[in-house]
Structure formats: structure tokens, C-alpha cells
Design a protein around this motif. Sequence first.
Motif, PDB file in Angstrom:
ATOM      1  N   THR A 174      -3.032   0.907  -5.348  1.00  0.00           N
ATOM      2  CA  THR A 174      -3.996   0.602  -4.236  1.00  0.00           C
ATOM      3  C   THR A 174      -3.363  -0.595  -3.387  1.00  0.00           C
ATOM      4  OG1 THR A 174      -5.937   1.535  -5.128  1.00  0.00           O
ATOM      5  CG2 THR A 174      -6.177   0.252  -3.463  1.00  0.00           C
ATOM      6  N   ARG A 175      -2.803  -1.629  -4.200  1.00  0.00           N
ATOM      7  CA  ARG A 175      -2.270  -2.773  -3.664  1.00  0.00           C
ATOM      8  C   ARG A 175      -0.969  -2.455  -2.793  1.00  0.00           C
ATOM      9  NH1 ARG A 175      -2.896  -5.000  -8.860  1.00  0.00           N
ATOM     10  NH2 ARG A 175      -4.908  -6.201  -9.174  1.00  0.00           N
ATOM     11  N   LYS A 177      -0.365   0.431  -1.565  1.00  0.00           N
ATOM     12  CA  LYS A 177      -0.790   1.233  -0.513  1.00  0.00           C
ATOM     13  C   LYS A 177      -1.191   0.473   0.587  1.00  0.00           C
ATOM     14  CE  LYS A 177       0.307   5.483  -1.436  1.00  0.00           C
ATOM     15  NZ  LYS A 177       1.513   6.126  -0.452  1.00  0.00           N
ATOM     16  N   ASN A 178      -2.185  -0.551   0.429  1.00  0.00           N
ATOM     17  CA  ASN A 178      -2.635  -1.359   1.407  1.00  0.00           C
ATOM     18  C   ASN A 178      -1.812  -2.238   2.044  1.00  0.00           C
ATOM     19  OD1 ASN A 178      -5.090  -0.681   0.675  1.00  0.00           O
ATOM     20  ND2 ASN A 178      -5.669  -2.150  -0.573  1.00  0.00           N
ATOM     21  N   ARG A 179      -0.575  -2.655   1.490  1.00  0.00           N
ATOM     22  CA  ARG A 179       0.484  -3.290   1.851  1.00  0.00           C
ATOM     23  C   ARG A 179       1.459  -2.787   2.730  1.00  0.00           C
ATOM     24  NH1 ARG A 179       2.002  -8.482  -0.555  1.00  0.00           N
ATOM     25  NH2 ARG A 179       3.692  -9.602   0.386  1.00  0.00           N
TER      26      ARG A 179
END
Length: 304
Positions: A174-175, A177-179
Motif C-alpha cells: 500500500t505504501r 501504491k500510495n507513493r
Amino acid sequence: MSVQWKGVMPAVTTKFTEKDQLDLEMFQVNINAQLEAGVEGIILGGTLGEASTLLDEEKRELVRETVRIVDGKVPVIMNVAEQTTRGAIEAANKAEKDGARGLMMLPPMRYNATNHETVVYFSEVAKNTSLPIMVYNNPIDYKIEVTLDMFDELLKFDNIQAVKESTRDISNVTRIKNRFGDRLKILSGVDTLALESILMGSDGWVAGLVDAFPAETVAIYKLAKAGRIDEALKIYRWFLPLLELDINAQLVQNIKLAEVATGIGTEYVRAPRLQLIGAERERVQNIITEGLKNRPQLPDYKSL
């Protein structure tokens, strides 16, 4: 053929004869089983491929032979695990010349490089090859983590495109993908976290037990991506005791023993590795036997 960095990509084992020569006949049997199951790439020369024991010419022969076998159906990806930047560039260039269509790259081997040194290492290889690169991020086994800030620098190079995510921290998917959104493709590199990783948004799965169970592995991925989670979960729960054979110091021996059981491999390994013996062999064999006894019937996953 461009690499899409998605789907199941087996990190294939290297097949040897009893006389410690490359067994290209059985190697082809296994590659054909992978293709039939629907994998979307073949990765050579990783830990499962016993790359640290292979001669340079053997690595090159494996690339050329795999390119011949797959005949354009899927891309062939060569792992680069070298001690020097110069050696990594040379390995990348040889792989490209021999027909590989992508690279999987580890940080510098043996030397515990700083963040800056690691970024420069990957950057220099990226500058000196036209092949797309998947960074293998495995700080548990290789003691160097490629952080998100480091990826910020590395993604200046268009051919650094993917990460084999093996931090064991599922929230890292998730980190990333978020970045980075879709700029950095994510392939799960830990068999026992693969379904969880796919559900969190991973694009693919660099798999180990796929070497012995290709159809089951691809079925889990396809079903999960199609939203048929309950069906994927049922297969995954059956698979987990077998998948745990991949997170073990003797993963090569374990998986080769499983390949023998499913008829698509041999047990021969290259010294200093030795075939399993005694109580540990019996333990692993019992897991494989139990898995085969309860092997699930798969739905028509290929049409998904």
C-alpha cells in the motif's frame, strides 16, 4: 517482447544430471509445464536457480535455451546478483545479448552497501542496458533495503519499472501504491504472503512452489484478480503448508523434491547443497504427500 510485470512469473530451478551437468531435457519439461499453466514470464538465475554455483557459460546457456523453448510466448528475465557494479553491467549486457527481455536485480552481494551506494549501483546498470529492470527488495535475506526514498531516485530511469517486494511487510504494498501509483509495478516475492499481497494491489507474483505446482499457483492469481476471492482462498489454504517450504534455508532442496513428486523435475542439486536426508527429508516428504493427496480440483481459470 516487452515485459508487462504482471501475472505469475516462476523463479525456476536449474535442473542438473546425476553427473552435475545441466539437464536441459528435464528443464524443458518444466518450462513447458509452466507455459501450459499460463505463467507470464520465466525468471532465471535466482536463489532457486542456484545461480551462485553456476558457471558464467552455464547461465548464458540457460538464457539461450529458455528463449528457444518459450519461442516468444513469454519474456525471459535474468537475475543479476553480482559483487561489483562492473560485473553487474557485464551480466546485464550478456543477458541482453543472449535474448533476455528483462532483468531482476539484487543490491550488491556480500558488501553491505549504503543507501547512496545502492542507488548508484542500480543507476549505473540502468544506464548501461536497454532492458527493463525489476529491483529485488529483500532486506531479510540480503540485509539491504531499497526504501521508498531510494526508489524516488531510481525511478528517474525509465527502465527501472518494478519491484519484487520481499520485505515481509504486507503494508509496504500500500505504501508503494500510495507513493508511486502504477509507475512502479509490484510483484510479491514471498509465497506465504502472495494472496494477501495480490489483494492489496500487487500486479504479480514471483513464485517458488509454482515450479512444482504451476496450475494451482496461476489459478490463485487469476481467481483473485477476477474477484473470485473465496475460490482463490480455498486453494491458497490448501497450498500454504507447501508454500512454507519456500521460506526455509533448504528451499531449493524442498522445491526440487516437490518437482519430483509432480513429475516435472529432478532432485539433483549442486554442492555445497546436498539432497535432503533423515528426519528433515521425511518431514518435507510428508508435507508434499499430504498436499498431493488433497490436491484440489481447479476451476477453468484460464478463461478469466
